[in-house]
Design a protein around this motif. Sequence first.
Motif, PDB file in Angstrom:
ATOM      1  N   THR A 142       0.830  -1.207   0.000  1.00  0.00           N
ATOM      2  CA  THR A 142       0.000   0.000   0.000  1.00  0.00           C
ATOM      3  C   THR A 142       0.864   1.258   0.000  1.00  0.00           C
ATOM      4  O   THR A 142       0.572   2.226  -0.718  1.00  0.00           O
ATOM      5  CB  THR A 142      -0.941   0.001   1.213  1.00  0.00           C
ATOM      6  OG1 THR A 142      -1.802  -1.136   1.143  1.00  0.00           O
ATOM      7  CG2 THR A 142      -1.781   1.271   1.249  1.00  0.00           C
ATOM      8  N   ARG A 143       1.927   1.258   0.782  1.00  0.00           N
ATOM      9  CA  ARG A 143       2.825   2.416   0.800  1.00  0.00           C
ATOM     10  C   ARG A 143       3.473   2.614  -0.574  1.00  0.00           C
ATOM     11  O   ARG A 143       3.608   3.751  -1.057  1.00  0.00           O
ATOM     12  CB  ARG A 143       3.911   2.244   1.866  1.00  0.00           C
ATOM     13  CG  ARG A 143       3.401   2.292   3.302  1.00  0.00           C
ATOM     14  CD  ARG A 143       4.546   2.418   4.300  1.00  0.00           C
ATOM     15  NE  ARG A 143       5.466   1.281   4.264  1.00  0.00           N
ATOM     16  CZ  ARG A 143       5.324   0.171   4.992  1.00  0.00           C
ATOM     17  NH1 ARG A 143       4.290   0.050   5.820  1.00  0.00           N
ATOM     18  NH2 ARG A 143       6.214  -0.805   4.917  1.00  0.00           N
ATOM     19  N   ALA A 144       3.871   1.520  -1.206  1.00  0.00           N
ATOM     20  CA  ALA A 144       4.497   1.617  -2.523  1.00  0.00           C
ATOM     21  C   ALA A 144       3.517   2.138  -3.567  1.00  0.00           C
ATOM     22  O   ALA A 144       3.879   2.972  -4.414  1.00  0.00           O
ATOM     23  CB  ALA A 144       5.038   0.257  -2.941  1.00  0.00           C
ATOM     24  N   ALA A 203      -3.875  15.137  -9.132  1.00  0.00           N
ATOM     25  CA  ALA A 203      -4.737  14.073  -9.657  1.00  0.00           C
ATOM     26  C   ALA A 203      -5.201  13.133  -8.554  1.00  0.00           C
ATOM     27  O   ALA A 203      -6.366  12.717  -8.530  1.00  0.00           O
ATOM     28  CB  ALA A 203      -4.013  13.296 -10.746  1.00  0.00           C
ATOM     29  N   VAL A 204      -4.312  12.780  -7.631  1.00  0.00           N
ATOM     30  CA  VAL A 204      -4.694  11.787  -6.622  1.00  0.00           C
ATOM     31  C   VAL A 204      -5.707  12.348  -5.628  1.00  0.00           C
ATOM     32  O   VAL A 204      -6.416  11.582  -4.964  1.00  0.00           O
ATOM     33  CB  VAL A 204      -3.459  11.227  -5.870  1.00  0.00           C
ATOM     34  CG1 VAL A 204      -2.512  10.532  -6.827  1.00  0.00           C
ATOM     35  CG2 VAL A 204      -2.746  12.303  -5.081  1.00  0.00           C
ATOM     36  N   THR A 205      -5.802  13.665  -5.521  1.00  0.00           N
ATOM     37  CA  THR A 205      -6.771  14.276  -4.611  1.00  0.00           C
ATOM     38  C   THR A 205      -7.938  14.930  -5.355  1.00  0.00           C
ATOM     39  O   THR A 205      -8.740  15.643  -4.759  1.00  0.00           O
ATOM     40  CB  THR A 205      -6.085  15.340  -3.731  1.00  0.00           C
ATOM     41  OG1 THR A 205      -5.503  16.352  -4.577  1.00  0.00           O
ATOM     42  CG2 THR A 205      -4.997  14.722  -2.867  1.00  0.00           C
ATOM     43  N   SER A 206      -8.029  14.673  -6.653  1.00  0.00           N
ATOM     44  CA  SER A 206      -9.028  15.336  -7.483  1.00  0.00           C
ATOM     45  C   SER A 206     -10.425  14.752  -7.309  1.00  0.00           C
ATOM     46  O   SER A 206     -10.603  13.620  -6.842  1.00  0.00           O
ATOM     47  CB  SER A 206      -8.625  15.232  -8.956  1.00  0.00           C
ATOM     48  OG  SER A 206      -8.660  13.878  -9.389  1.00  0.00           O
ATOM     49  N   ALA A 207     -11.405  15.532  -7.743  1.00  0.00           N
ATOM     50  CA  ALA A 207     -12.785  15.053  -7.740  1.00  0.00           C
ATOM     51  C   ALA A 207     -12.938  13.879  -8.699  1.00  0.00           C
ATOM     52  O   ALA A 207     -13.726  12.958  -8.449  1.00  0.00           O
ATOM     53  CB  ALA A 207     -13.726  16.187  -8.132  1.00  0.00           C
ATOM     54  N   GLU A 240      -9.042   4.548   2.764  1.00  0.00           N
ATOM     55  CA  GLU A 240      -9.842   5.763   2.834  1.00  0.00           C
ATOM     56  C   GLU A 240      -9.500   6.750   1.731  1.00  0.00           C
ATOM     57  O   GLU A 240     -10.386   7.420   1.188  1.00  0.00           O
ATOM     58  CB  GLU A 240      -9.658   6.432   4.206  1.00  0.00           C
ATOM     59  CG  GLU A 240     -10.243   5.627   5.367  1.00  0.00           C
ATOM     60  CD  GLU A 240     -10.136   6.371   6.675  1.00  0.00           C
ATOM     61  OE1 GLU A 240      -9.700   7.542   6.665  1.00  0.00           O
ATOM     62  OE2 GLU A 240     -10.486   5.792   7.720  1.00  0.00           O
ATOM     63  N   GLU A 241      -8.211   6.895   1.396  1.00  0.00           N
ATOM     64  CA  GLU A 241      -7.819   7.871   0.388  1.00  0.00           C
ATOM     65  C   GLU A 241      -8.313   7.438  -0.983  1.00  0.00           C
ATOM     66  O   GLU A 241      -8.157   6.267  -1.365  1.00  0.00           O
ATOM     67  CB  GLU A 241      -6.305   8.057   0.385  1.00  0.00           C
ATOM     68  CG  GLU A 241      -5.770   8.672   1.659  1.00  0.00           C
ATOM     69  CD  GLU A 241      -4.280   8.932   1.582  1.00  0.00           C
ATOM     70  OE1 GLU A 241      -3.897   9.965   1.020  1.00  0.00           O
ATOM     71  OE2 GLU A 241      -3.513   8.094   2.079  1.00  0.00           O
ATOM     72  N   PRO A 242      -8.896   8.354  -1.752  1.00  0.00           N
ATOM     73  CA  PRO A 242      -9.522   7.983  -3.026  1.00  0.00           C
ATOM     74  C   PRO A 242      -8.605   7.248  -4.002  1.00  0.00           C
ATOM     75  O   PRO A 242      -9.039   6.273  -4.630  1.00  0.00           O
ATOM     76  CB  PRO A 242      -9.971   9.335  -3.593  1.00  0.00           C
ATOM     77  CG  PRO A 242     -10.213  10.173  -2.392  1.00  0.00           C
ATOM     78  CD  PRO A 242      -9.141   9.773  -1.414  1.00  0.00           C
ATOM     79  N   HIS A 243      -7.357   7.688  -4.151  1.00  0.00           N
ATOM     80  CA  HIS A 243      -6.499   7.019  -5.133  1.00  0.00           C
ATOM     81  C   HIS A 243      -6.163   5.603  -4.708  1.00  0.00           C
ATOM     82  O   HIS A 243      -6.033   4.704  -5.548  1.00  0.00           O
ATOM     83  CB  HIS A 243      -5.219   7.826  -5.386  1.00  0.00           C
ATOM     84  CG  HIS A 243      -4.287   7.935  -4.222  1.00  0.00           C
ATOM     85  ND1 HIS A 243      -4.631   8.565  -3.045  1.00  0.00           N
ATOM     86  CD2 HIS A 243      -3.006   7.496  -4.040  1.00  0.00           C
ATOM     87  CE1 HIS A 243      -3.624   8.511  -2.201  1.00  0.00           C
ATOM     88  NE2 HIS A 243      -2.621   7.859  -2.774  1.00  0.00           N
ATOM     89  N   TYR A 265      -9.369   3.557  -5.253  1.00  0.00           N
ATOM     90  CA  TYR A 265      -9.483   3.259  -6.686  1.00  0.00           C
ATOM     91  C   TYR A 265      -8.578   2.093  -7.051  1.00  0.00           C
ATOM     92  O   TYR A 265      -8.990   1.164  -7.754  1.00  0.00           O
ATOM     93  CB  TYR A 265      -9.112   4.501  -7.497  1.00  0.00           C
ATOM     94  CG  TYR A 265      -9.082   4.290  -8.994  1.00  0.00           C
ATOM     95  CD1 TYR A 265     -10.266   4.123  -9.713  1.00  0.00           C
ATOM     96  CD2 TYR A 265      -7.884   4.283  -9.706  1.00  0.00           C
ATOM     97  CE1 TYR A 265     -10.250   3.937 -11.083  1.00  0.00           C
ATOM     98  CE2 TYR A 265      -7.858   4.101 -11.068  1.00  0.00           C
ATOM     99  CZ  TYR A 265      -9.041   3.928 -11.748  1.00  0.00           C
ATOM    100  OH  TYR A 265      -9.021   3.729 -13.113  1.00  0.00           O
ATOM    101  N   TRP A 266      -7.347   2.125  -6.564  1.00  0.00           N
ATOM    102  CA  TRP A 266      -6.410   1.045  -6.853  1.00  0.00           C
ATOM    103  C   TRP A 266      -6.912  -0.270  -6.245  1.00  0.00           C
ATOM    104  O   TRP A 266      -6.808  -1.324  -6.873  1.00  0.00           O
ATOM    105  CB  TRP A 266      -5.025   1.398  -6.313  1.00  0.00           C
ATOM    106  CG  TRP A 266      -3.998   0.359  -6.643  1.00  0.00           C
ATOM    107  CD1 TRP A 266      -3.247   0.272  -7.779  1.00  0.00           C
ATOM    108  CD2 TRP A 266      -3.634  -0.764  -5.832  1.00  0.00           C
ATOM    109  NE1 TRP A 266      -2.433  -0.838  -7.715  1.00  0.00           N
ATOM    110  CE2 TRP A 266      -2.651  -1.488  -6.541  1.00  0.00           C
ATOM    111  CE3 TRP A 266      -4.038  -1.220  -4.579  1.00  0.00           C
ATOM    112  CZ2 TRP A 266      -2.069  -2.652  -6.034  1.00  0.00           C
ATOM    113  CZ3 TRP A 266      -3.469  -2.384  -4.077  1.00  0.00           C
ATOM    114  CH2 TRP A 266      -2.491  -3.088  -4.803  1.00  0.00           C
ATOM    115  N   HIS A 267      -7.454  -0.213  -5.038  1.00  0.00           N
ATOM    116  CA  HIS A 267      -7.983  -1.406  -4.391  1.00  0.00           C
ATOM    117  C   HIS A 267      -9.122  -1.999  -5.218  1.00  0.00           C
ATOM    118  O   HIS A 267      -9.171  -3.226  -5.451  1.00  0.00           O
ATOM    119  CB  HIS A 267      -8.478  -1.055  -2.991  1.00  0.00           C
ATOM    120  CG  HIS A 267      -9.182  -2.176  -2.286  1.00  0.00           C
ATOM    121  ND1 HIS A 267      -8.521  -3.247  -1.733  1.00  0.00           N
ATOM    122  CD2 HIS A 267     -10.516  -2.399  -2.060  1.00  0.00           C
ATOM    123  CE1 HIS A 267      -9.394  -4.080  -1.180  1.00  0.00           C
ATOM    124  NE2 HIS A 267     -10.604  -3.585  -1.365  1.00  0.00           N
ATOM    125  N   ALA A 268     -10.026  -1.148  -5.685  1.00  0.00           N
ATOM    126  CA  ALA A 268     -11.142  -1.627  -6.502  1.00  0.00           C
ATOM    127  C   ALA A 268     -10.636  -2.214  -7.819  1.00  0.00           C
ATOM    128  O   ALA A 268     -11.155  -3.239  -8.289  1.00  0.00           O
ATOM    129  CB  ALA A 268     -12.112  -0.484  -6.778  1.00  0.00           C
TER     130      ALA A 268
END
Length: 289
Positions: free
Chosen positions: A96-98, A111-115, A149-152, A155-158
């Motif tokens: 996850t850190r990587a 981008a990683v914090t974008s809507a 919790e963080e969106p990016h 997204y990667w998890h999904a």
Amino acid sequence: MTTVALGPRAGRHCHSTLNSLHATHYFSLDLGRELEALGVTHPRAVNFAVRAAALGPVGAGAVTATFYNYRHSLVARHVPAVWESATPAQVLAARTRAVDTTLRRQLGADAVTSAEMAEAAGLALRAAEACSRAARPLYAAHADLPVPEEPHLAYWHAATLLREHRGDGHLAVLMAAGLDGLEALVTHTATGKGMAPKWVFATRGWSQEDWDAASGRLRERGLLDESGELTERGVGLRQEIEHETDRLDEAPYRHLGGDGVARLTELGSAFVRTALAAGAFPRDLLAKR
């Protein structure tokens, strides 16, 4: 408002887009650094550990079975020994850190914090709601992990869930088609979309002799010609494999619906273009046709 119909290959296209960004971490130096800090240094051990960690401290047999196209002797050199250096929980945290570091570098902080990222994460997670655990061990194991919790990262998890869901189904189709792990690689490479042989040898543990033997078996079945190209029958088989894989993987995308799939593909494609421009993959990864 116009409703977009879910086309016959819409799910496959969406998955390909999501999987492309998911796969960037396998080629990232960040992953190697994080695992090296845990005492896992060999590139193959890193790969086996991060993808299998959700299964727990499994042995070589489980990894060979679920990964399908790796030579078992290669897997056995690193598994289960890798769990003596790091526990699955430590590996998952390091992964996850990587991923966090890699995506922030490749996509940029905005981008990683974008809507758009938050929207993409929501859409991908909604699609994953319709995935099935039955006979899908890698998907099922990852589905038991918490959503970041963080969106990016969500997204990667999904994307990971959708990748492993399709992948588990794909392996069932390959088995039904009578293709072993290496034969599946040879035929995929022959389509021009698979890995170049040098990458198969370096990452999967197979040799040129193994490759030639598999090619010979495929020629005997009339799937490859003497030059290593797919025959008409071989092309047909690969098409059937992808169509059947689509059928087994249609539930998440039907659940999301045509509009959602189109929007998720649009958002994901933009992320992938940015990652590619940042040099996310080796130039010689794919077979040249």
